[in-house]
Design an enzyme around this catalytic site. Structure first.
Site, PDB file in Angstrom:
ATOM      1  N   ASP A 113       0.813  -1.220   0.000  1.00 27.49           N
ATOM      2  CA  ASP A 113       0.000   0.000   0.000  1.00 27.49           C
ATOM      3  C   ASP A 113       0.844   1.266   0.000  1.00 27.49           C
ATOM      4  O   ASP A 113       0.382   2.332   0.403  1.00 27.49           O
ATOM      5  CB  ASP A 113      -0.968   0.006   1.186  1.00 27.49           C
ATOM      6  CG  ASP A 113      -0.264  -0.267   2.514  1.00 27.49           C
ATOM      7  OD1 ASP A 113       0.923   0.068   2.634  1.00 27.49           O
ATOM      8  OD2 ASP A 113      -0.917  -0.811   3.419  1.00 27.49           O
ATOM      9  N   LYS A 164      10.321   7.844  14.404  1.00 26.60           N
ATOM     10  CA  LYS A 164       9.681   9.157  14.418  1.00 26.60           C
ATOM     11  C   LYS A 164      10.362  10.108  15.411  1.00 26.60           C
ATOM     12  O   LYS A 164       9.798  10.496  16.432  1.00 26.60           O
ATOM     13  CB  LYS A 164       8.194   9.027  14.733  1.00 26.60           C
ATOM     14  CG  LYS A 164       7.444   8.239  13.650  1.00 26.60           C
ATOM     15  CD  LYS A 164       5.960   8.213  13.869  1.00 26.60           C
ATOM     16  CE  LYS A 164       5.284   7.449  12.739  1.00 26.60           C
ATOM     17  NZ  LYS A 164       3.817   7.397  12.878  1.00 26.60           N
ATOM     18  N   ASP A 224       4.390   6.792   1.150  1.00 23.36           N
ATOM     19  CA  ASP A 224       3.454   6.031   1.976  1.00 23.36           C
ATOM     20  C   ASP A 224       2.084   6.702   1.849  1.00 23.36           C
ATOM     21  O   ASP A 224       1.874   7.812   2.338  1.00 23.36           O
ATOM     22  CB  ASP A 224       3.918   6.041   3.432  1.00 23.36           C
ATOM     23  CG  ASP A 224       2.906   5.372   4.354  1.00 23.36           C
ATOM     24  OD1 ASP A 224       2.107   4.555   3.857  1.00 23.36           O
ATOM     25  OD2 ASP A 224       2.901   5.678   5.559  1.00 23.36           O
TER      26      ASP A 224
END
Length: 841
Positions: A113, A164, A224
């Site tokens: 995806d 992150k 993404d």
């Protein structure tokens, strides 16, 4: 094509739900999100195949059947695809562990995806050169805060992972793309049946155990598709050529991709970097701005404007609709003049009503119905506004291929047939349009499947179908036709055994059966027959002539008529009737034409002018124009004067009242002028007022006391023959009445009293209609009122009617005064009242 990854299997992780992409992922897993009209996972399959990979394992968890049904075993793509389905979420590493027995050698792991064109051959080459258990494809980005940062030494050996990080923790701009090359030995470190992640669990564990992990920094595109903004940006990047992705369709020199079978009107304005899917229809005046993508089988109506938007397959965008920076799901219906603003998303199967406005960043979840003219400024998630009714004022009607499909027609006919006894006969017909022909075949199949015998009249007028239904052993009838006022709309009408519109109680029963899909099934020997009646037109003509009566012996007068049959079904009968009545008939548009079932306002104006000119040129006694359905008439006098609907009603009513000696009543709509009462009083007749609908007027005409009924739209009913509109019967009766009165239509019109009717519409949201009508009722306190259809009050020497529209966000006002000034004043006064009520709501 490269072959650097030949002999390596690929694992495509395709278990994502895509919760941040809802409502677009409410009906599909994230890997099935279409990107330039292909699922994003199909782009990944194309990428691995380009690098020599032929064997693929897809790990599935959320809605796995959707992916398996689409890709199958991969033969269509020249690949071998197997599936590993998780019963419960196992995490990224756990899902690959679930497919361990299929992975006995070096393999690639890639997300199904995310959109990328990373050089997989280079990553595999790097992995083989370093000889480690794990190689991670890394990419440099400007802002790494939203990604997992990977820090490597000069040899590519991974030193540290940061998930992150903050800017104070950013020691590198290389991020983890989620593309890995792995050796089967990693399975020894992944527990079976447990949730386990690559980046946060497996990779740190391997480093702790002393294994060397490598990062290969590669060029190429990677995105993404995690939210709506990223999804839209992916399309922009593809059309800008920043990513090597396949765009289906033929590419023009202006960077417009056009799919097979697409039809684009020459007047449409199409910018560069636009994708138009297969079999799309782009109507006149459409504007498609840059970075617009239309899926397959979409229809874009006249003068619609679409900019920087993605419209998925099978959707309908109505005339003059405006889409800006939005995503429209599959099978969405956006009606005329609707506006959908940037950042919004409309889920599959939803309907956006005419004139509605969806604001910025609003999410409409699947199968929601936005009312016409509604303003939606917050997301619709759980509220369901789906329509609960199948029937409307014009039977079952809607846009062909959008609202009305063969599947709907089939189920409607099955529901209708289920209400009738097995072995019953049903009369079926259609107009000459191709859409009606298609739908009628579905109707016939549905009726046969429930044991109904179908008497198929093929092309016939509604009047012929009603007559045949009433005068044979049929227990019902069905007529399919194009709408007279909208080229895209079709109607399916159901009749009872008397040839009248099916009662509301029967419609409700049919609706219940339709919604529940509770249809009677017929065994092999119970399936109904299809019968083609041989002389239906002759029987109808004979019945009509008998109702008109015979002329007196020796009466040799012959009226000359000019009749424009509008290329409609009336042309199948009118010549025979005129011949039998000894009329001199001059025919215009004298045959049924499948290409001419709808006329524009300009075409109608031209045809009326032609009719007027022909009447005066041939010195005809009467001119008449039929609509395509053969139900309504427009009348022209011998002097070439075009009669409006009210004047035509008054003239025909006077002729009938003068000829009628039985004292029957006359039925007219509530909005007709008081002139009808004056005419009736002069001839000793009573007037019955009805609601404005054709159903209400024809229902009144079916009662024994009514001898004539007429509308303000050229529909006349002579119940002695048939209690419904019939243009052929109307022409015959008007000519017979003119002969009996020995006057011209000009003379009859000259004797009519003057009238002053007015009409106006005021915008009114659906949820305010009740409030408005309550306020109007209070304003009418103390006045004589009627509540047959809306609220009608006697005011001074005139009257005013306030009527909420059943399907549109408007309230319509009608008024009549003793003179033009009074009529205008009443309309203005009560229009202002409605406006005041809305402003204070």
């Amino acid at each position: 094509m490269k072959d650097g990854a030949t002999g390596v299997r690929a694992v495509i992780m395709a278990g994502g739900e895509g919760t941040r992409l809802r409502p677009l992922t409410s009906m599909r897993p994230k890997p099935m999100m279409p990107v330039v009209n292909k699922p994003v996972m199909e782009h990944i399959l194309g990428l691995v195949k380009w690098h020599g990979v032929r064997e693929v394992v897809a790990t599935l968890q959320f809605m796995p059947q959707a992916i398996e049904d689409y890709f199958g075993d991969g033969e269509e793509w020249g690949m071998d695809i197997t599936y590993a389905v998780e019963e419960t979420p196992l995490g990224t590493a756990g899902s690959v562990k679930n497919a361990e027995e299929l992975l006995t050698g070096t393999f690639i792991v890639i997300s199904g995806d995310a959109l990328t064109d990373i050089d997989l051959s280079e990553v595999v080459r790097f992995h083989r050169e370093k000889g480690g258990l794990v190689t991670i494809a890394l990419k440099r980005v400007e802002n790494p805060l939203e990604f997992g940062v990977v820090i490597t030494d000069e040899d590519g050996r991974i030193e540290r992972f940061l998930e992150k990080p903050t800017w104070g923790q950013v020691f590198s701009d290389t991020i983890n793309t989620g593309v890995y090359v792995l050796e089967p030995a990693v399975f020894d470190y992944i527990p079976r049946g447990e949730t386990f992640d690559f980046s946060s669990q497996l990779f740190p564990l391997l480093m702790k155990e002393g294994h060397e992990l490598y990062g290969a920094v590669v060029d190429g595109y990677w995105c993404d598709i995690g939210n709506l903004g990223a999804y839209m940006q992916a399309h922009v990047d593809i059309l800008d050529g920043k990513v090597g992705a396949y765009v289906p369709g033929f590419r023009t020199k202006d960077d417009v991709w056009v799919g097979d079978g697409a039809k684009i009107d020459p007047s449409a304005r199409i910018a560069r970097k636009v994708v138009i899917g297969s079999n799309c229809k782009i109507k006149a005046g459409v504007e498609l701005g840059e970075y617009t993508v239309l899926g397959d089988n979409c229809i874009v109506g006249y003068d619609a404007r679409i900019h920087r938007s993605v419209v998925w397959s099978d959707s309908f965008i109505g005339a003059r609709a405006v889409l800006r920076g939005t995503v429209i799901g599959r099978d969405v219906d956006v009606r005329a003049n609707a506006t959908i603003e940037s950042g919004s998303a409309v889920g599959d199967g939803s309907s956006v009503g005419a004139g509605a406005m969806i604001g910025n960043d609003v999410q409409i979840y699947p199968f929601k119905r936005i009312e016409p003219a509604a303003v939606v400024s917050s997301s619709l998630i759980w509220e369901s506004r789906a329509g609960s009714t199948l029937f409307g004022a014009n039977g079952v009607s809607g846009y062909v291929g959008v609202d009305i499909t063969p599947a709907l027609a089939l189920r409607l006919a099955q529901a209708f047939g289920t209400t009738l006894p097995t072995g019953s006969h049903v009369c079926v017909s259609r107009d000459s349009s191709r859409s009606a022909r298609m739908l009628k075949r579905a109707v016939v199949a549905g009726l046969n499947s429930t044991g109904m015998n179908v008497r198929d009249l093929r092309v016939a007028s509604p009047a012929v179908t009603r007559f045949t239904t009433r005068d044979t052993r049929c227990l019902g009838g069905v007529h399919v036709c194009a709408a007279d006022d909208d080229v895209q709309t079709v109607e399916i009408h159901l009749y009872d055994k008397h040839g009248l519109d099916a009662p509301v109680s029967v419609e409700k029963k049919i609706e219940r059966l339709y919604m529940r899909q509770e249809f009677r099934r017929s065994s092999f020997d119970e399936v109904g027959e299809i019968i083609y009646p041989a002389r239906a037109m002759e029987y109808y003509t004979a019945g009509l002539l008998d109702a008109l009566g015979h002329r007196a012996p020796g009466d040799e007068r012959r009226l000359r008529l000019v009749v424009d049959m509008g290329f409609g079904v009336g042309s199948l009968v009118m010549p025979q009737v005129a011949g039998a009545m000894q009329l001199e008939l001059i025919s215009l548009s004298p045959f049924a034409d499948a290409e001419r079932t709808y006329v524009t306002a300009e075409e109608r104006r031209v045809s009326v002018e032609r009719l007027q000119g022909t009447v005066t040129s041939f010195q005809a006694d009467l001119g008449a124009a039929m609509d395509v359905s053969g139900e309504h008439l427009t009348l022209v006098t011998s002097a070439g004067e075009l009669l409006d609907g009210d004047t035509a009603l008054h003239a025909v009513m006077r002729l009938w009242c003068e000829a009628d000696e039985g004292g029957s009543s006359v039925a007219v709509p509530l909005t007709a002028s008081r002139v009808v009462e004056r005419i009736a009083a002069e001839t000793g007749h009573a007037v019955i007022r009805t609601a404005r609908s054709a159903r209400a007027l024809c229902a009144a005409a079916a009662s024994e006391e009514v001898g004539f009924a007429g509308s303000q739209t050229g529909g006349f009913v002579f119940p002695s023959f048939l209690a419904t509109y019939d243009a052929v019967m109307s022409v015959g009766m008007i000519t017979r009445l003119l002969l009996d009165s020995d006057r011209s239509l000009d003379e009859v019109v000259a004797e009519l009293p003057p009238f002053h009717l007015r009409e106006a519409s005021v915008f009114c949201p659906y949820d305010k209609k009740g409030l408005v009508m309550r306020g109007v009722a209070e304003a009418f306190t103390g006045l004589p009122v009627e509540m047959i259809d809306g609220i009608r009050a006697e005011v001074g020497d005139g009257w005013v009617l306030v009527l909420p529209h059943p399907t549109e966000p408007v309230v319509t006002l009608f008024s009549e005064g003793g003179d033009a000034e009074e009529a205008d004043g009443l309309l203005r006064r009560y229009s202002e009242l409605v406006g005041d009520l809305l402003r204070t709501a």
